[in-house]
Structures are given as structure tokens and as C-alpha cells.
Design a protein around this motif. Structure first.
Motif, PDB file in Angstrom:
ATOM      1  N   ASP A  36      -6.310  -2.438  14.030  1.00  0.00           N
ATOM      2  CA  ASP A  36      -7.592  -2.904  13.511  1.00  0.00           C
ATOM      3  C   ASP A  36      -7.451  -4.366  13.092  1.00  0.00           C
ATOM      4  O   ASP A  36      -6.691  -4.688  12.186  1.00  0.00           O
ATOM      5  CB  ASP A  36      -7.972  -2.018  12.321  1.00  0.00           C
ATOM      6  CG  ASP A  36      -9.420  -2.215  11.921  1.00  0.00           C
ATOM      7  OD1 ASP A  36     -10.150  -2.877  12.685  1.00  0.00           O
ATOM      8  OD2 ASP A  36      -9.803  -1.724  10.853  1.00  0.00           O
ATOM      9  N   LEU A  37      -8.171  -5.222  13.770  1.00  0.00           N
ATOM     10  CA  LEU A  37      -8.023  -6.665  13.566  1.00  0.00           C
ATOM     11  C   LEU A  37      -9.246  -7.272  12.885  1.00  0.00           C
ATOM     12  O   LEU A  37     -10.374  -7.007  13.285  1.00  0.00           O
ATOM     13  CB  LEU A  37      -7.813  -7.320  14.944  1.00  0.00           C
ATOM     14  CG  LEU A  37      -7.845  -8.834  15.051  1.00  0.00           C
ATOM     15  CD1 LEU A  37      -6.683  -9.476  14.303  1.00  0.00           C
ATOM     16  CD2 LEU A  37      -7.799  -9.248  16.523  1.00  0.00           C
ATOM     17  N   THR A  38      -9.019  -8.090  11.853  1.00  0.00           N
ATOM     18  CA  THR A  38     -10.131  -8.780  11.178  1.00  0.00           C
ATOM     19  C   THR A  38      -9.913 -10.283  11.194  1.00  0.00           C
ATOM     20  O   THR A  38      -8.849 -10.769  10.773  1.00  0.00           O
ATOM     21  CB  THR A  38     -10.265  -8.345   9.695  1.00  0.00           C
ATOM     22  OG1 THR A  38     -10.220  -6.927   9.631  1.00  0.00           O
ATOM     23  CG2 THR A  38     -11.558  -8.843   9.094  1.00  0.00           C
ATOM     24  N   PHE A  39     -10.910 -10.996  11.666  1.00  0.00           N
ATOM     25  CA  PHE A  39     -10.910 -12.454  11.566  1.00  0.00           C
ATOM     26  C   PHE A  39     -11.932 -12.848  10.517  1.00  0.00           C
ATOM     27  O   PHE A  39     -13.000 -12.234  10.436  1.00  0.00           O
ATOM     28  CB  PHE A  39     -11.356 -13.091  12.888  1.00  0.00           C
ATOM     29  CG  PHE A  39     -10.274 -13.186  13.903  1.00  0.00           C
ATOM     30  CD1 PHE A  39      -9.276 -14.145  13.768  1.00  0.00           C
ATOM     31  CD2 PHE A  39     -10.246 -12.346  15.002  1.00  0.00           C
ATOM     32  CE1 PHE A  39      -8.277 -14.249  14.719  1.00  0.00           C
ATOM     33  CE2 PHE A  39      -9.244 -12.434  15.951  1.00  0.00           C
ATOM     34  CZ  PHE A  39      -8.258 -13.395  15.815  1.00  0.00           C
ATOM     35  N   LEU A  54      -4.809 -12.368  20.291  1.00  0.00           N
ATOM     36  CA  LEU A  54      -4.605 -11.307  19.299  1.00  0.00           C
ATOM     37  C   LEU A  54      -5.557 -10.137  19.540  1.00  0.00           C
ATOM     38  O   LEU A  54      -5.173  -8.975  19.387  1.00  0.00           O
ATOM     39  CB  LEU A  54      -4.804 -11.857  17.878  1.00  0.00           C
ATOM     40  CG  LEU A  54      -3.670 -12.726  17.332  1.00  0.00           C
ATOM     41  CD1 LEU A  54      -4.082 -13.366  16.002  1.00  0.00           C
ATOM     42  CD2 LEU A  54      -2.379 -11.930  17.121  1.00  0.00           C
ATOM     43  N   THR A  55      -6.796 -10.444  19.932  1.00  0.00           N
ATOM     44  CA  THR A  55      -7.767  -9.375  20.199  1.00  0.00           C
ATOM     45  C   THR A  55      -7.265  -8.471  21.331  1.00  0.00           C
ATOM     46  O   THR A  55      -7.268  -7.238  21.203  1.00  0.00           O
ATOM     47  CB  THR A  55      -9.144  -9.975  20.569  1.00  0.00           C
ATOM     48  OG1 THR A  55      -9.531 -10.864  19.511  1.00  0.00           O
ATOM     49  CG2 THR A  55     -10.206  -8.912  20.749  1.00  0.00           C
ATOM     50  N   THR A  56      -6.783  -9.081  22.411  1.00  0.00           N
ATOM     51  CA  THR A  56      -6.278  -8.311  23.548  1.00  0.00           C
ATOM     52  C   THR A  56      -5.094  -7.437  23.142  1.00  0.00           C
ATOM     53  O   THR A  56      -5.066  -6.228  23.413  1.00  0.00           O
ATOM     54  CB  THR A  56      -5.821  -9.283  24.673  1.00  0.00           C
ATOM     55  OG1 THR A  56      -6.883 -10.191  24.913  1.00  0.00           O
ATOM     56  CG2 THR A  56      -5.469  -8.542  25.933  1.00  0.00           C
ATOM     57  N   GLU A  57      -4.125  -8.048  22.464  1.00  0.00           N
ATOM     58  CA  GLU A  57      -2.913  -7.305  22.101  1.00  0.00           C
ATOM     59  C   GLU A  57      -3.195  -6.209  21.077  1.00  0.00           C
ATOM     60  O   GLU A  57      -2.618  -5.124  21.144  1.00  0.00           O
ATOM     61  CB  GLU A  57      -1.834  -8.265  21.575  1.00  0.00           C
ATOM     62  CG  GLU A  57      -1.249  -9.186  22.645  1.00  0.00           C
ATOM     63  CD  GLU A  57      -0.683  -8.443  23.860  1.00  0.00           C
ATOM     64  OE1 GLU A  57       0.087  -7.480  23.658  1.00  0.00           O
ATOM     65  OE2 GLU A  57      -1.039  -8.813  24.997  1.00  0.00           O
ATOM     66  N   CYS A  58      -4.070  -6.494  20.126  1.00  0.00           N
ATOM     67  CA  CYS A  58      -4.375  -5.495  19.105  1.00  0.00           C
ATOM     68  C   CYS A  58      -5.114  -4.296  19.708  1.00  0.00           C
ATOM     69  O   CYS A  58      -4.906  -3.161  19.289  1.00  0.00           O
ATOM     70  CB  CYS A  58      -5.183  -6.102  17.959  1.00  0.00           C
ATOM     71  SG  CYS A  58      -4.161  -7.123  16.886  1.00  0.00           S
ATOM     72  N   VAL A  77       2.242  -0.764  10.594  1.00  0.00           N
ATOM     73  CA  VAL A  77       0.985  -1.135   9.956  1.00  0.00           C
ATOM     74  C   VAL A  77      -0.094  -1.195  11.029  1.00  0.00           C
ATOM     75  O   VAL A  77       0.141  -1.687  12.128  1.00  0.00           O
ATOM     76  CB  VAL A  77       1.135  -2.488   9.242  1.00  0.00           C
ATOM     77  CG1 VAL A  77      -0.217  -3.001   8.762  1.00  0.00           C
ATOM     78  CG2 VAL A  77       2.087  -2.377   8.055  1.00  0.00           C
ATOM     79  N   LYS A  78      -1.268  -0.675  10.710  1.00  0.00           N
ATOM     80  CA  LYS A  78      -2.357  -0.634  11.685  1.00  0.00           C
ATOM     81  C   LYS A  78      -3.478  -1.624  11.390  1.00  0.00           C
ATOM     82  O   LYS A  78      -4.517  -1.600  12.030  1.00  0.00           O
ATOM     83  CB  LYS A  78      -2.932   0.798  11.757  1.00  0.00           C
ATOM     84  CG  LYS A  78      -1.974   1.776  12.425  1.00  0.00           C
ATOM     85  CD  LYS A  78      -1.871   1.484  13.921  1.00  0.00           C
ATOM     86  CE  LYS A  78      -0.787   2.311  14.607  1.00  0.00           C
ATOM     87  NZ  LYS A  78      -0.432   1.745  15.933  1.00  0.00           N
ATOM     88  N   ASN A  79      -3.288  -2.457  10.338  1.00  0.00           N
ATOM     89  CA  ASN A  79      -4.326  -3.437   9.990  1.00  0.00           C
ATOM     90  C   ASN A  79      -3.764  -4.852  10.016  1.00  0.00           C
ATOM     91  O   ASN A  79      -2.772  -5.139   9.357  1.00  0.00           O
ATOM     92  CB  ASN A  79      -4.875  -3.165   8.585  1.00  0.00           C
ATOM     93  CG  ASN A  79      -5.504  -1.802   8.497  1.00  0.00           C
ATOM     94  OD1 ASN A  79      -6.538  -1.537   9.091  1.00  0.00           O
ATOM     95  ND2 ASN A  79      -4.842  -0.902   7.795  1.00  0.00           N
ATOM     96  N   LEU A  80      -4.435  -5.693  10.783  1.00  0.00           N
ATOM     97  CA  LEU A  80      -4.036  -7.103  10.830  1.00  0.00           C
ATOM     98  C   LEU A  80      -5.224  -7.955  10.392  1.00  0.00           C
ATOM     99  O   LEU A  80      -6.339  -7.783  10.885  1.00  0.00           O
ATOM    100  CB  LEU A  80      -3.624  -7.502  12.249  1.00  0.00           C
ATOM    101  CG  LEU A  80      -3.376  -9.003  12.486  1.00  0.00           C
ATOM    102  CD1 LEU A  80      -2.171  -9.494  11.684  1.00  0.00           C
ATOM    103  CD2 LEU A  80      -3.165  -9.296  13.977  1.00  0.00           C
ATOM    104  N   ILE A  81      -4.956  -8.871   9.438  1.00  0.00           N
ATOM    105  CA  ILE A  81      -6.009  -9.847   9.120  1.00  0.00           C
ATOM    106  C   ILE A  81      -5.454 -11.237   9.399  1.00  0.00           C
ATOM    107  O   ILE A  81      -4.270 -11.497   9.224  1.00  0.00           O
ATOM    108  CB  ILE A  81      -6.521  -9.738   7.673  1.00  0.00           C
ATOM    109  CG1 ILE A  81      -5.395  -9.995   6.675  1.00  0.00           C
ATOM    110  CG2 ILE A  81      -7.204  -8.423   7.400  1.00  0.00           C
ATOM    111  CD1 ILE A  81      -5.903 -10.162   5.266  1.00  0.00           C
TER     112      ILE A  81
END
Lengths: 210, 334
Positions: B291-294, B281-285, B262-266
Motif C-alpha cells: 500500500d503506497l501513499t504519496f 514505486l507505483t509499479t513495484e508496489c 511491512v505492507k505500507n510505504l509512504i
């Protein structure tokens, strides 16, 4: 006047709809833990049976407590939401006032009691016309019984709980038509200001300054 | 398609909230009445007090919300309600109000799981892209959820004991940081160095978490240092604690993303506001091309906008409840 009555302060759901003081239909149902699930479905049925729409109601009469904390909140939340959203008149009565409403009785004094555990009850003393002799309170059952001894007439305990007493005791069976007739003309309140009457602080509040 | 206005109600803990959201994306109004100042005096949420406050606030919050959104109940298409998990007495107030509105206005009632709400808060930022992994971290939850498509939830793992936010609050209390201690602990962690040795909890191949052992380790450490007459370097202990928590959450989240391709993390829930977790999480993603969403800070805590948003997708899917809907203190997301 079309009045909707609701009392969920005990393990029972008591509800009714009256038109010009005549009861059209009522609910008297022991729901215990099912109160939160089934109060509204039963009320929906009640409205259907009498063929009255919620918007046709003129006034809501809700029991504000004391009694089961969760129970009171269910009835009060339903009643205040109903009244606020449909801009209806709303007023309250206490569970003890409701319990002391009997259309005809040989007793001079009616003493409603709700078991509050550890030797305490929520209780009050009313005469047969509904005049308050001793106000609603959280009180030691023994203390209330001492007050009963001094009454200049015959008195009776009204309760749905198992409370042993030397005084005669009758079980509570809501006389909904009589309750509505007696209390529906009470002055209306702002629905936002309608809140439960617990008569007791939460344990956390009681222990706070200890 | 005709616009759908969903009125959401949330009362699962100590916030009474109502929101009106259009089509699951546009927030018309959200009102939140927080009880945080009341519970602060008790070092945590007192359920009976929370329930009493909800009853006082519920119709006021509903009215303010409708007024601010400039709509009436006639304009509302459905009512979405948090039915669980949460404090039962608190949940019941929102639920009875929602059921009453559904009854008197003859509107559909949509049951919404609190965690689904937290996940869908992100949809108010930008539409969710599937498949995705949702990391839900709050005072009541620590869960990894896999979503193949809208409103489909597969729980990969969760906490075996304390939720991460709960652990933060308890550790904060040990360090005499006032309630709610989580945010302050996070701030202190940034001022210290991770010099204390703490065990990594449930460091295994599962997607589950456990934080009660870590909490006990902190309590023991503080106790032992006090016995020895040593002063606790609070900032360093906060940093050490935060590092252990953030490392294990980041590691398991990244592994779930890789294993499910999966390429999307929320990220969702109150602890999504934690700076340490955001940075990690930002660094690792970035490294993994994920693609990371907070969620914005305002959606991290409990609110009804997220319930109205999730409610829209539940509504589209056909989820309906009748008036016998009951509150559930604990209920799986499925």
C-alpha cells in the motif's frame, strides 16, 4: 510606562524592565554562542523577578543592529513577535546609539565601534547628549579615526572588541536605565516593519555583479 | 477527547511557514512565504539571505495564518516548531518566534524534527497505518525510516553524501537548467531515452545511498563529450541519470519493505513530486502488494502543516521543550 528593553547585537545579552523610567531589574550576561539557547530563559526569569507579566508591558525597545547578524535577528525576532502578538508598542534604536548612551562623562564625543573585521568597524560619532555627529556606518577604522581627529573636543572610543587605537578607549557597559529613559518615547512602529539594520549586504549580494 | 489545536512553525530553509492543524488531521490554515524567486538569482539558497528574509516575514505569516484559521492565540493548545535539521540561521528565526509565543502566552512548546514533519504530511491525506516504511527524499534528505507505531522512528539508512534533491539540482546546473533544476530535469528525462552509461551508486545490501559519485560521473561525461566536440543530448542524459537514481532508490526501498515484512510505504519530501520515482514505486508496489501513499504536491515542499501535524502526535506522546531549546543544523530522527 512599563518598558522592556532587549539588545542581543553582540555576544552579550542586555535586557531590562523599567517602570516610569526606573529600572526594576536588568540582565547583563556574556552568552556568546549560547545566545540562541539562553536569551528567552533569562528573559523569562527577568519577568518573574520583577513580577511583571509580558501582557503588562506597554512598550518594547529593541536594538536593531549593527553587530552580529545572528545576534541582531534573535533580539529583533523576539521583540517583534512579542509586540505583534500582544499588540504592544515597539520602537528601535541602534546598537551604536545604545553604546553612546552614558549618563555622565568628561568626554565631549563618544565613538562607539564594533569590530567588523578586515580593518572595518561599525561606528558612529555622538556627542554626550546623544546627538549624532557622524551617522552609523560600516567604515574603515582608520577613516573613522581621521574624523575623530577633527573633532573640537575630547573623544573616546567605546567598544567591547579588541581594537587598538591612539584614542582613549573604554569598554561598553550598557547603562540600561539611561538607555530606556532616553529612547522609550521614540515613535512606535508597526511590529511587522521592525527589521534588523545590518549596514552591510551579504557576501553573495556584494559579489553578485562582480 | 477535547480537540487540540496545534500551531506549527517551519523555517528550516527558504520557506517561512505557519499552520494551524486540529487533532493532527484537519488543516485550518497554512501560510507559506517562499523565497524561491530571491535565491534563483544565486543558483541556490544563500543562508544569510534566507535568514534575513525569515525575519522580515515571520510575524506577517503568523498573523495571516491566525486570521485565515479564524482563531486567536488563546485557542491554541501548543506550539510545534522545527528545531532541526536545516540551515541554522533560518531555523533560529522560527524557533525564537515559537519560543517567544510559548513564553508570552504560556503555551507548551513541542520540538519537531523536520523529517518527522515530512512523514506526517501524509497523515493529512489519510491516517498512517503501522508498521510502515517512510522514504524521505528531498533537497536535504534521502532516508529510509521504519515506524512501528505513531511517533516512533528507526532510521534504516540514509545518504552518505549529497541528498537526492541536491544531486538533481547540481546535475541540472551542469546541464544549464535554471534553479531549482530538479523538476525540469524530471520533465526532460521523460522526453529522452536512457542511452548514456552511468554507474549505479552504492549498489550494495545496505539501506544507505550515495549520490556524489553519480554527480561527478555526469560532470565528467559532459566534460569528456565537450572535449571530443560531441553535443550532449540533454534529454537522454537526464533520462539516464534519472533511471540510475530511481532504480537504486526503488530497489533499496522494496528490499526494506520485504525484509521488515511491512505492507505500507509512504513517500515524503520534495522529490516525492518526481514523476519518474512515482511511476517506478507505483509499479513495484503493485507487484509486491504494498500500500503506497504519496503526499499531495502541496505537501511535498517545506510547510508548517506537516510540523503542526507531527507536533500533535509528539504532544500526545508528551514531548515538550523548555525555552532553552536550540536549533540544530544536523540531528538524527529518533
Amino acid at each position: 510606562m512599563k518598558t522592556f528593553y532587549i539588545d542581543t547585537s553582540s555576544s552579550y545579552l542586555f535586557a531590562g524592565i523599567s517602570v516610569d523610567k526606573q529600572l526594576k531589574n536588568e540582565i547583563k550576561l556574556k552568552l556568546d554562542k549560547e545566545l540562541s539557547s539562553f536569551t528567552l530563559p533569562k528573559i523569562e526569569e527577568l519577568f518573574k523577578e520583577v513580577e511583571i507579566e509580558p501582557k503588562d508591558i506597554d512598550k518594547i525597545l529593541v536594538v536593531k543592529g549593527p553587530g552580529s547578524f545572528t545576534g541582531i535577528r534573535i533580539g529583533v525576532t523576539i521583540a517583534k513577535t512579542f509586540a505583534w502578538s500582544l499588540k504592544k508598542e515597539i520602537t528601535t534604536l541602534s546598537s551604536l546609539e545604545a553604546m553612546a548612551t552614558i549618563s555622565s562623562t568628561d568626554y565631549d564625543y563618544l565613538v562607539p565601534m564594533i569590530d567588523a573585521r578586515r580593518g572595518y568597524v561599525y561606528g558612529a560619532i555622538y556627542d554626550r547628549q546623544g546627538t549624532q555627529i557622524l551617522k552609523d556606518q560600516y567604515i574603515k577604522k582608520e577613516t573613522l579615526e581621521i574624523a575623530m581627529e577633527d573633532l573640537p573636543g575630547k573623544c573616546v572610543i567605546i567598544t567591547n572588541d579588541i581594537l587598538t587605537s591612539k584614542f582613549p578607549t573604554i569598554s561598553y557597559d550598557a547603562q540600561i536605565e539611561e538607555i530606556i529613559a532616553r529612547f522609550e518615547n521614540r515613535e512606535s512602529q508597526n511590529p511587522h516593519a521592525i527589521n534588523p539594520e545590518y549596514l552591510k549586504l551579504t557576501e553573495a549580494e556584494e559579489n553578485k555583479d562582480k | 477527547m477535547k480537540d487540540a489545536l496545534i500551531l506549527g512553525i517551519e523555517s528550516s530553509c527558504d520557506e517561512t511557514s505557519c499552520s494551524i492543524v486540529k487533532n493532527g488531521t484537519t488543516e485550518l490554515a497554512t501560510i507559506i512565504s517562499s523565497q524561491i524567486d530571491i535565491h534563483k538569482d544565486y543558483g541556490g539558497v544563500v543562508p544569510e539571505i534566507a535568514s534575513r528574509e525569515h525575519v522580515k516575514n515571520i510575524t506577517i505569516v503568523l498573523e495571516e495564518c491566525l486570521t485565515e484559521a479564524k482563531v486567536t492565540m488563546d485557542d491554541i493548545d501548543a506550539i510545534a516548531i522545527t528545531y532541526g535539521p536545516g540551515l541554522i540561521g533560518s531555523l533560529l528565526i522560527g524557533l525564537e518566534a515559537a519560543k517567544t509565543l510559548a513564553f508570552i502566552h504560556n503555551k507548551p512548546l513541542i520540538p519537531v524534527h523536520h523529517i518527522a514533519g515530512h512523514i506526517y504530511a501524509n497523515n493529512l491525506v489519510r491516517p498512517l497505518t503501522f508498521p510502515l516504511i517512510a522514504l524521505v527524499v528531498s533537497g536535504g534528505h534521502t532516508e529510509l525510516i521504519y515506524m512501528k507505531e505513531n511517533y516512533s522512528f528507526e532510521k534504516l539508512g540514509g545518504t552518505k553524501d549529497d541528498a537526492v534533491g541536491e544531486c538533481y539540482d547540481k546535475v541540472a546546473r551542469v546541464l544549464d537548467i535554471p534553479y531549482p533544476g530538479g523538476p525540469l530535469l524530471d520533465k526532460m528525462a521523460h522526453e529522452g531515452n536512457a542511452t548514456y552509461d552511468l554507474p549505479t551508486p552504492l549498489n550494495d545490501d545496505s539501506y544507505d545511498f550515495s549520490f556524489s559519485g553519480l554527480k561527478s560521473a555526469v560532470i565528467n561525461l559532459v566534460h569528456n563529450e565537450q572535449q571530443r566536440g560531441n553535443t550532449i543530448r540533454k534529454e537522454d542524459l537526464a533520462a539516464s541519470f534519472q533511471k540510475v537514481v530511481v532504480d537504486v532508490i526503488t530497489k533499496k526501498t522494496i528490499r526494506a519493505l520485504n525484509n521488515y515484512q511491512v505492507k505500507n510505504l509512504i513517500v515524503a519530501g520534495g522529490v516525492a513530486a518526481n514523476r519518474g520515482l512515482r511511476e517506478s514505486l507505483t509499479t513495484e508496489c503493485q507487484k509486491e502488494g504494498i500500500d503506497l501513499t504519496f503526499p499531495p504536491m502541496k505537501y511535498c515542499t517545506d510547510n508548517a502543516a506537516m510540523i503542526a501535524t507531527a507536533g500533535f502526535y509528539a504532544y500526545q506522546k508528551g514531548d515538550r521543550a523548555d525555552l532553552s531549546l536550540n536549533a540544530k543544523s544536523s540531528v538524527p530522527l529518533s
